[in-house]
Design a protein around this motif. Structure first.
Motif, PDB file in Angstrom:
ATOM      1  N   VAL A 277       0.637  -1.389   0.161  1.00 25.18           N
ATOM      2  CA  VAL A 277      -0.017  -0.015  -0.019  1.00 25.18           C
ATOM      3  C   VAL A 277       0.785   1.216  -0.245  1.00 25.18           C
ATOM      4  O   VAL A 277       0.376   2.078  -0.151  1.00 25.18           O
ATOM      5  N   SER A 278       2.459   1.326   0.567  1.00 24.95           N
ATOM      6  CA  SER A 278       2.614   2.662   0.352  1.00 24.95           C
ATOM      7  C   SER A 278       3.572   2.873  -0.333  1.00 24.95           C
ATOM      8  O   SER A 278       3.682   4.043  -0.966  1.00 24.95           O
ATOM      9  N   PHE A 279       3.687   2.021  -2.294  1.00 24.67           N
ATOM     10  CA  PHE A 279       3.494   2.702  -2.945  1.00 24.67           C
ATOM     11  C   PHE A 279       2.357   3.715  -3.444  1.00 24.67           C
ATOM     12  O   PHE A 279       3.116   4.310  -4.546  1.00 24.67           O
ATOM     13  N   TYR A 280       1.391   3.568  -3.365  1.00 25.35           N
ATOM     14  CA  TYR A 280       0.143   4.641  -3.941  1.00 25.35           C
ATOM     15  C   TYR A 280       0.400   6.081  -2.604  1.00 25.35           C
ATOM     16  O   TYR A 280      -0.679   6.264  -2.775  1.00 25.35           O
ATOM     17  N   ALA A 281       0.896   6.126  -1.786  1.00 24.61           N
ATOM     18  CA  ALA A 281       0.902   6.840  -0.762  1.00 24.61           C
ATOM     19  C   ALA A 281       1.406   8.056  -1.680  1.00 24.61           C
ATOM     20  O   ALA A 281       2.709   8.317  -2.149  1.00 24.61           O
ATOM     21  N   SER A 282       1.215   9.400  -0.512  1.00 27.85           N
ATOM     22  CA  SER A 282       1.451  10.469  -1.292  1.00 27.85           C
ATOM     23  C   SER A 282       2.750  11.525  -1.677  1.00 27.85           C
ATOM     24  O   SER A 282       3.266  11.131  -0.610  1.00 27.85           O
ATOM     25  N   ALA A 283       2.906  11.774  -2.570  1.00 26.71           N
ATOM     26  CA  ALA A 283       4.444  11.618  -2.422  1.00 26.71           C
ATOM     27  C   ALA A 283       4.674  13.586  -2.710  1.00 26.71           C
ATOM     28  O   ALA A 283       6.011  13.903  -2.225  1.00 26.71           O
ATOM     29  N   ASN A 284       3.800  14.023  -1.844  1.00 27.35           N
ATOM     30  CA  ASN A 284       3.890  15.653  -1.019  1.00 27.35           C
ATOM     31  C   ASN A 284       4.567  15.592  -0.487  1.00 27.35           C
ATOM     32  O   ASN A 284       4.920  14.811   0.358  1.00 27.35           O
ATOM     33  N   PRO A 285       5.542  16.572   0.011  1.00 27.36           N
ATOM     34  CA  PRO A 285       5.989  17.127   1.198  1.00 27.36           C
ATOM     35  C   PRO A 285       5.233  16.869   2.328  1.00 27.36           C
ATOM     36  O   PRO A 285       4.324  17.506   2.668  1.00 27.36           O
ATOM     37  N   ASP A 286       5.774  16.165   3.593  1.00 31.38           N
ATOM     38  CA  ASP A 286       5.053  15.881   4.760  1.00 31.38           C
ATOM     39  C   ASP A 286       5.118  17.600   5.193  1.00 31.38           C
ATOM     40  O   ASP A 286       5.595  18.542   4.917  1.00 31.38           O
ATOM     41  N   GLY A 287       4.523  17.918   6.892  1.00 32.04           N
ATOM     42  CA  GLY A 287       4.225  19.487   7.100  1.00 32.04           C
ATOM     43  C   GLY A 287       5.228  19.913   7.229  1.00 32.04           C
ATOM     44  O   GLY A 287       5.507  20.673   6.650  1.00 32.04           O
ATOM     45  N   LEU A 288       6.155  19.427   7.532  1.00 32.74           N
ATOM     46  CA  LEU A 288       7.656  19.815   8.090  1.00 32.74           C
ATOM     47  C   LEU A 288       8.904  20.337   7.238  1.00 32.74           C
ATOM     48  O   LEU A 288       9.108  21.314   6.857  1.00 32.74           O
TER      49      LEU A 288
END
Length: 363
Positions: A277-288
């Protein structure tokens, strides 16, 4: 919210390292009480004995779910911090250790979160989230009806509050030892704003997970202890509390799923989440990461000491297929974390058993 090397200066990082070390020492002692031992006959120790194997699994599950970045707003993503989830499932002291094990594995093996900033990350992501969330959780349970649904509601609220609390602590640490000249007001506004949104995702994941465990094994949820009314027996015309073994045998749904089945199911779920499932995670930078780029906090970011690790950036070196590389890294991470976490908690449980053995008590 994994703070890289170079965001916070050396003196502040050193102080937070001392704070983190002290908190971990206290947590080790507290976790020994939470996990219980094998030589005591009271109900609390039996409950601790049941939750000891769960603690290593909780660490592995948090590692897996942290790989699943979800989109929040304006090109930003977020992921589970896990302090609230760990504290409610296995206890606040054990929860601090669970999240700390995850942070150590991420920093050493995956170059995620600086090594010189490990004290900062433990203070922020393990200690702050666990302490704040569990305080909110217990406060809500004190006023809510004594039902399982109340545990889920309190879990949601506790997790929701824990994430912006961690953002506030990072902002304070940055105000003390930040390495770039950026307005603290701007940092605070950006950090708290985006992490309130991330907190919603944290709250949903935490509440769903706690609810799922309660549905099959409520006796394994640390935060739910004491909510169930003891079984009463009538003896010579008077109502008295039933012995703990009788309570366990008669409580509906308590043993609907065996501990081994729950553990295996949780481990398989963690492997699937991290490996597929992690392959489909968002590639956007996290909050920090997003705030650091937008506000210039990352100007003095340093190269990670483990940047050349075979698993750096959650990929397996020399494996060209991104899906396979990320999946293998996730599976390895879950495996290493569950082994490391389980070893810590089994050692604590064994030490607890030795401390209360007849030989040590003079019996």
């Amino acid at each position: 919210m994994h703070v890289p090397d170079g965001f916070i200066d050396a003196p502040t990082s050193a102080v937070t390292g001392v704070v983190a070390a002290g908190a971990l020492a206290v947590s080790l002692r507290g976790a020994r009480r939470e996990q219980g031992g094998t030589s005591r006959a009271d109900e609390a120790d039996r409950a601790g004995e049941r939750t000891a194997p769960l603690a290593g699994l909780v660490a592995a599950f948090i590692f897996a779910v942290q790989m699943l970045n979800f989109p929040v707003a304006a090109g930003t993503s977020g992921h589970l911090l896990g302090g609230a989830l760990a504290a409610i499932l296995v206890g606040p002291f054990t929860g601090v250790l669970c999240v700390s094990v995850v942070l150590l594995m991420q920093g050493v093996l995956f170059a995620d979160g600086g090594l010189t900033a490990l004290g900062v990350n433990v203070t922020d992501m393990a200690i702050t989230t666990t302490v704040v969330s569990y305080a909110v959780f217990r406060a809500l349970l004190a006023v809510l009806p004594r039902k399982r649904r109340s545990v889920t509601v309190a879990s949601f609220a506790a997790a929701l509050v824990s994430v912006p609390a961690a953002a506030i602590v990072f902002t304070l640490l940055y105000a003390i030892g930040g390495t770039t000249d950026v307005s603290i007001g701007k940092v605070a506004t950006a950090m708290i704003g985006v992490h309130v949104l991330i907190g919603i995702g944290e709250a949903v994941i935490t509440a769903l997970t706690v609810s799922a465990v309660i549905a099959v094994r409520p006796d394994l949820v640390y935060g739910a202890r004491g909510l169930r009314q003891r079984l009463k027996l009538r003896v010579d015309g008077a109502l008295v509390d039933a012995p703990a073994p009788a309570l366990a045998r008669t409580a509906p749904g308590t043993a609907r799923t065996s501990r081994r089945t729950l553990w295996v199911t949780g481990l398989v779920a963690s492997l699937v989440l991290a490996g597929f499932v992690s392959f489909y995670a968002s590639a956007n930078p996290d909050g920090l990461e997003k705030v650091a780029r937008d506000k210039g906090i990352d100007k003095k970011e340093e190269k990670h000491a483990a940047a050349d690790s075979p698993l750096a950036d959650y990929g397996v070196k020399n494996v060209s297929n991104a899906r396979v590389s990320g999946g293998l890294a996730g599976v390895i991470g879950v495996g290493v974390t569950v082994v490391a976490g389980s070893a810590v908690f089994w050692a604590l449980r064994r030490r607890r058993a030795e401390d209360v053995s007849p030989a040590s008590t003079g019996l």
